[in-house]
Design a protein around this motif. Structure first.
Motif, mmCIF file in Angstrom:
data_model
loop_
_atom_site.group_PDB
_atom_site.id
_atom_site.type_symbol
_atom_site.label_atom_id
_atom_site.label_comp_id
_atom_site.label_asym_id
_atom_site.label_seq_id
_atom_site.Cartn_x
_atom_site.Cartn_y
_atom_site.Cartn_z
ATOM 1 N N LEU A 22 38.699 20.458 -4.072
ATOM 2 C CA LEU A 22 38.951 19.212 -4.774
ATOM 3 C C LEU A 22 37.775 18.895 -5.683
ATOM 4 C CD1 LEU A 22 40.388 17.052 -1.863
ATOM 5 C CD2 LEU A 22 41.652 18.050 -3.757
ATOM 6 N N PRO A 23 38.031 18.499 -6.915
ATOM 7 C CA PRO A 23 36.935 18.202 -7.822
ATOM 8 C C PRO A 23 36.225 16.915 -7.431
ATOM 9 C CG PRO A 23 39.030 17.598 -8.816
ATOM 10 C CD PRO A 23 39.346 18.287 -7.519
ATOM 11 N N ALA A 24 35.000 16.822 -7.844
ATOM 12 C CA ALA A 24 34.250 15.590 -7.607
ATOM 13 C C ALA A 24 34.519 14.635 -8.761
ATOM 14 C CB ALA A 24 32.755 15.912 -7.521
ATOM 15 N N TRP A 25 34.975 13.429 -8.428
ATOM 16 C CA TRP A 25 35.347 12.474 -9.458
ATOM 17 C C TRP A 25 34.310 11.367 -9.579
ATOM 18 C CZ3 TRP A 25 38.931 14.345 -12.341
ATOM 19 C CH2 TRP A 25 39.946 15.114 -11.789
ATOM 20 N N ALA A 26 34.288 10.808 -10.746
ATOM 21 C CA ALA A 26 33.512 9.589 -10.931
ATOM 22 C C ALA A 26 34.273 8.440 -10.286
ATOM 23 C CB ALA A 26 33.308 9.339 -12.425
ATOM 24 N N LEU A 96 49.825 21.517 9.910
ATOM 25 C CA LEU A 96 49.816 20.522 8.846
ATOM 26 C C LEU A 96 48.541 19.679 8.855
ATOM 27 C CD1 LEU A 96 53.532 19.333 9.058
ATOM 28 C CD2 LEU A 96 52.572 21.352 7.935
ATOM 29 N N LYS A 97 48.260 19.123 7.688
ATOM 30 C CA LYS A 97 47.070 18.291 7.521
ATOM 31 C C LYS A 97 47.227 16.979 8.296
ATOM 32 C CE LYS A 97 45.216 18.491 3.514
ATOM 33 N NZ LYS A 97 43.946 19.167 3.869
ATOM 34 N N LYS A 98 46.177 16.583 8.984
ATOM 35 C CA LYS A 98 46.197 15.367 9.797
ATOM 36 C C LYS A 98 45.787 14.158 8.964
ATOM 37 C CE LYS A 98 44.308 13.511 14.142
ATOM 38 N NZ LYS A 98 43.381 13.785 15.289
ATOM 39 N N GLY A 99 46.404 13.015 9.244
ATOM 40 C CA GLY A 99 45.990 11.762 8.626
ATOM 41 C C GLY A 99 46.592 11.476 7.270
ATOM 42 N N VAL A 100 47.584 12.242 6.851
ATOM 43 C CA VAL A 100 48.224 12.022 5.551
ATOM 44 C C VAL A 100 49.302 10.953 5.695
ATOM 45 C CG1 VAL A 100 49.598 13.070 3.713
ATOM 46 C CG2 VAL A 100 47.754 14.381 4.806
ATOM 47 N N VAL A 187 59.255 8.249 -2.605
ATOM 48 C CA VAL A 187 58.091 7.973 -1.762
ATOM 49 C C VAL A 187 57.502 9.319 -1.364
ATOM 50 C CG1 VAL A 187 57.276 6.976 0.397
ATOM 51 C CG2 VAL A 187 59.077 5.817 -0.907
ATOM 52 N N GLY A 188 56.317 9.601 -1.853
ATOM 53 C CA GLY A 188 55.671 10.866 -1.547
ATOM 54 C C GLY A 188 54.305 10.667 -0.935
ATOM 55 N N THR A 189 53.487 11.723 -0.983
ATOM 56 C CA THR A 189 52.128 11.664 -0.434
ATOM 57 C C THR A 189 51.078 11.822 -1.525
ATOM 58 O OG1 THR A 189 52.066 14.069 -0.090
ATOM 59 C CG2 THR A 189 52.890 12.714 1.738
ATOM 60 N N GLY A 190 51.499 11.890 -2.791
ATOM 61 C CA GLY A 190 50.595 12.217 -3.879
ATOM 62 C C GLY A 190 49.649 11.097 -4.257
ATOM 63 N N PRO A 191 48.756 11.365 -5.204
ATOM 64 C CA PRO A 191 47.755 10.373 -5.613
ATOM 65 C C PRO A 191 48.318 9.190 -6.385
ATOM 66 C CG PRO A 191 47.589 12.354 -6.961
ATOM 67 C CD PRO A 191 48.557 12.670 -5.861
ATOM 68 N N TYR A 192 49.586 9.282 -6.814
ATOM 69 C CA TYR A 192 50.226 8.168 -7.516
ATOM 70 C C TYR A 192 51.545 7.808 -6.848
ATOM 71 C CZ TYR A 192 46.793 8.579 -11.204
ATOM 72 O OH TYR A 192 45.611 8.582 -11.891
ATOM 73 N N LYS A 193 51.834 6.527 -6.835
ATOM 74 C CA LYS A 193 53.099 6.067 -6.264
ATOM 75 C C LYS A 193 53.979 5.485 -7.362
ATOM 76 C CE LYS A 193 51.303 1.555 -4.711
ATOM 77 N NZ LYS A 193 51.123 0.677 -3.529
ATOM 78 N N PHE A 194 55.262 5.578 -7.107
ATOM 79 C CA PHE A 194 56.269 5.124 -8.061
ATOM 80 C C PHE A 194 56.284 3.598 -8.137
ATOM 81 C CE2 PHE A 194 60.744 3.736 -8.652
ATOM 82 C CZ PHE A 194 60.985 4.249 -9.916
ATOM 83 N N VAL A 195 56.373 3.073 -9.376
ATOM 84 C CA VAL A 195 56.464 1.626 -9.597
ATOM 85 C C VAL A 195 57.863 1.246 -10.079
ATOM 86 C CG1 VAL A 195 55.597 -0.342 -10.931
ATOM 87 C CG2 VAL A 195 54.008 1.416 -10.111
ATOM 88 N N GLY A 210 45.873 4.701 -0.674
ATOM 89 C CA GLY A 210 45.809 5.332 0.642
ATOM 90 C C GLY A 210 45.871 6.849 0.587
ATOM 91 N N TYR A 211 45.602 7.418 -0.601
ATOM 92 C CA TYR A 211 45.721 8.862 -0.762
ATOM 93 C C TYR A 211 44.711 9.599 0.107
ATOM 94 C CZ TYR A 211 46.014 13.409 -3.077
ATOM 95 O OH TYR A 211 46.168 14.742 -3.341
ATOM 96 N N TRP A 212 45.152 10.719 0.704
ATOM 97 C CA TRP A 212 44.311 11.480 1.626
ATOM 98 C C TRP A 212 43.171 12.228 0.928
ATOM 99 C CZ3 TRP A 212 43.969 16.717 0.761
ATOM 100 C CH2 TRP A 212 44.978 17.293 -0.006
ATOM 101 N N GLY A 213 43.339 12.517 -0.362
ATOM 102 C CA GLY A 213 42.336 13.283 -1.092
ATOM 103 C C GLY A 213 41.458 12.396 -1.952
#
Length: 513
Positions: A22-26, A96-100, A187-195, A210-213
């Motif tokens: 995962l990249p390091a973000w500002a 599977l990844k925990k806490g998602v 409804v997914g698990t991604g970094p963006y949610k539907f509006v 609440g994104y896991w990443g």
């Protein structure tokens, strides 16, 4: 590049524990962007993310999959799955990844993963559901939860690339996958949610806190559709949009705001071999000889295309390395006329008119290229009519079963395969029962079936043999390798990759301070 992808899959298939980098973000911001698309998405369902018009909005943004193809290496990497192993010839176990969390706060778990996989299978539980991702897992599988974080997948045939196939199953929440209706509020698990979605106008997403990443920098994104490439480009120039997809060469800037990339997308012609005038392979071969690729492709597509003669690009294991130099049916109008005359002498009605079925958005400047192709075909004596239609109508001509009253067609297709494996193209497009197939050759079917259970060099050899027969029979005719252009607004940073034609991850977009 994805060369050598299948050999690497053999290693990864036994056990995979590599973590996705995962990249390091500002720091996050309240900034928003607008992305202007060429085609409106037609579904928000996680089962419908295979077509680019849907994937460009939701794949990697709203939805994620258990595994993911690295755009840098072409290797399969973990995403929502931590690891996997093959426990027997037909059984796989995924940890599977925990806490998602899903966007609605419910837990991502093995039950949700299993439900999404099973929904791609269709059947009596989901009567009426036409899952566009179903072709990615062509043979039936059974997915079941062993415990919350352990998933077992049982295949009906030996499938050495199942982890790759699983990368095309996007994961929606359990509740939505338990209902037969299409998902309208994803409804997914991604970094963006539907509006929201305003049909024919826009789709809006917002950052999921609440994104896991790693949290993306940009908070809000709005997608709008403008069919004209010049309009898309001008919207970025004026600041109305920050990203424009599928722009034309003449609208490109000469700085880093125009991003180029190859996504293994090939512009091809698919003749309807079940109907005259295309029943005789000589007439189909004449199509290839009639098209002056070396002249019309660079003249019309410029930097966005190059002449090409195969169905799949060099990253895919069915690619024939020396085909273009040694075997391609290159421009030779005299040869085309000779083949047509020979078919006519044997009683084939080569004067039968046929429709070129295309779409306005098939590729930048595609309308002009199709017109040039039609003119080339007329010059060798074929009777051609161009029918340009919107995506939904175009798709009706693409898929089996073909109505008896449907006229003979030469369908224009922009086909991509970013997986590196021909199983994501050949079963669907060139086998007798393939949903998008307009050819039936038992020898091709036999080779494809053998390849499906093989691995490594043997798998590639079988696919190449099938491709050789396909091209000799002119069941698919390559025209141009596509080079894609994206325009970025001032201060927008995005590094395109081979997957950018299918998914633009907003988490990968940065805005300069």
């Amino acid at each position: 590049m994805m060369r050598g992808f299948i050999s690497s899959m053999v290693t990864v298939a036994s056990v995979a524990t590599m973590m996705t980098a995962l990249p390091a973000w500002a720091a996050t911001s309240d900034k928003a962007i607008t992305v202007v698309l060429a085609v409106e998405l037609d579904s928000l369902d996680p089962c419908d993310t295979q077509p680019a018009q849907n994937a460009n909005v939701v794949r990697g943004n709203v939805f994620e999959s258990l595994t993911h193809v690295s755009p840098a290496s072409g290797k399969i990497e973990p995403l929502l799955a931590e690891s996997w192993k093959q426990t027997s010839d037909k059984e796989w176990e995924f940890k599977l990844k925990k806490g998602v969390k899903f966007h609605d706060g419910t837990d991502f778990n093995a039950a949700a993963a299993a439900a999404n996989i099973m929904r791609t299978q269709g059947g009596p539980n989901y009567a009426g559901i036409a899952c566009l991702n179903s072709g990615q897992i062509p043979d039936p599988v059974k997915a079941e939860a062993v415990d919350d974080l352990t998933l077992k997948v049982t295949t009906s045939v030996v499938d050495p690339i199942l982890p790759l196939r699983i990368s095309y199953v996007d994961i929606g929440d359990l509740a939505s996958q338990s209902k037969p209706a299409k998902v309208l509020n994803p409804v997914g698990t991604g970094p963006y949610k539907f509006v929201s979605r305003k049909q024919g106008d826009s789709v809006k997403l917002t950052r999921f806190d609440g994104y896991w990443g790693a949290a993306p920098q940009i908070k809000d994104v709005t997608y709008i559709v403008r069919k004209e490439a010049t309009v898309r480009a001008s919207m970025v120039e004026t600041g109305e949009a920050q990203i424009a997809l599928s722009i034309q060469a003449q609208d490109a800037t000469d700085d880093d705001r125009t991003v180029t990339f190859k996504d293994n997308r090939i512009f091809v012609m698919r003749p309807m071999t079940f109907k005259e005038p295309f029943k005789d392979p000589r007439v189909r071969q004449a199509l290839s000889y009639a098209v002056d690729r070396d002249t019309i492709v660079p003249a019309i597509l410029g930097v966005t295309g190059a002449p090409y003669y195969q169905m799949l690009g060099p990253q895919v294991n069915a690619y024939i390395p020396d085909y273009d130099e040694k075997s391609a049916m290159k421009y030779d109008p005299a040869k085309a006329k000779e083949l047509i005359a020979a078919a006519k002498a044997d009683g084939h009605p080569v004067d039968t008119p046929f429709d070129i079925v295309t779409r306005p958005d098939i590729l930048p400047d595609g309308g002009e290229l199709v017109q040039a192709i039609a003119q080339n075909l007329k010059e060798v004596g074929l009777k051609v009519n161009i029918r340009s239609m919107e995506n939904t109508a175009w798709r009706e001509f693409l898929r089996q079963p073909f109505p008896a009253e449907q006229p003979p067609t030469l369908q224009m297709i922009s086909h991509d395969n970013t997986s590196g494996d021909a199983s994501f193209s050949f079963p669907k497009y060139i086998t007798c029962k393939g949903i998008n197939s307009a050819i039936c050759n038992p020898e091709i079917d036999k080779l494809v079936a053998e390849a499906e259970v093989a691995s490594g060099d043997k798998r590639a050899e079988l696919y190449r043999k099938a491709a050789g027969i396909l091209y000799q029979q002119a069941g698919f005719i390559g025209i141009a390798e596509q080079i894609r252009l994206i325009m970025l607004g001032e201060g927008v940073e995005y590094k395109a990759n081979p997957l950018s034609g299918l998914e633009i991850k907003i988490a990968d977009v940065r805005l300069k301070d």
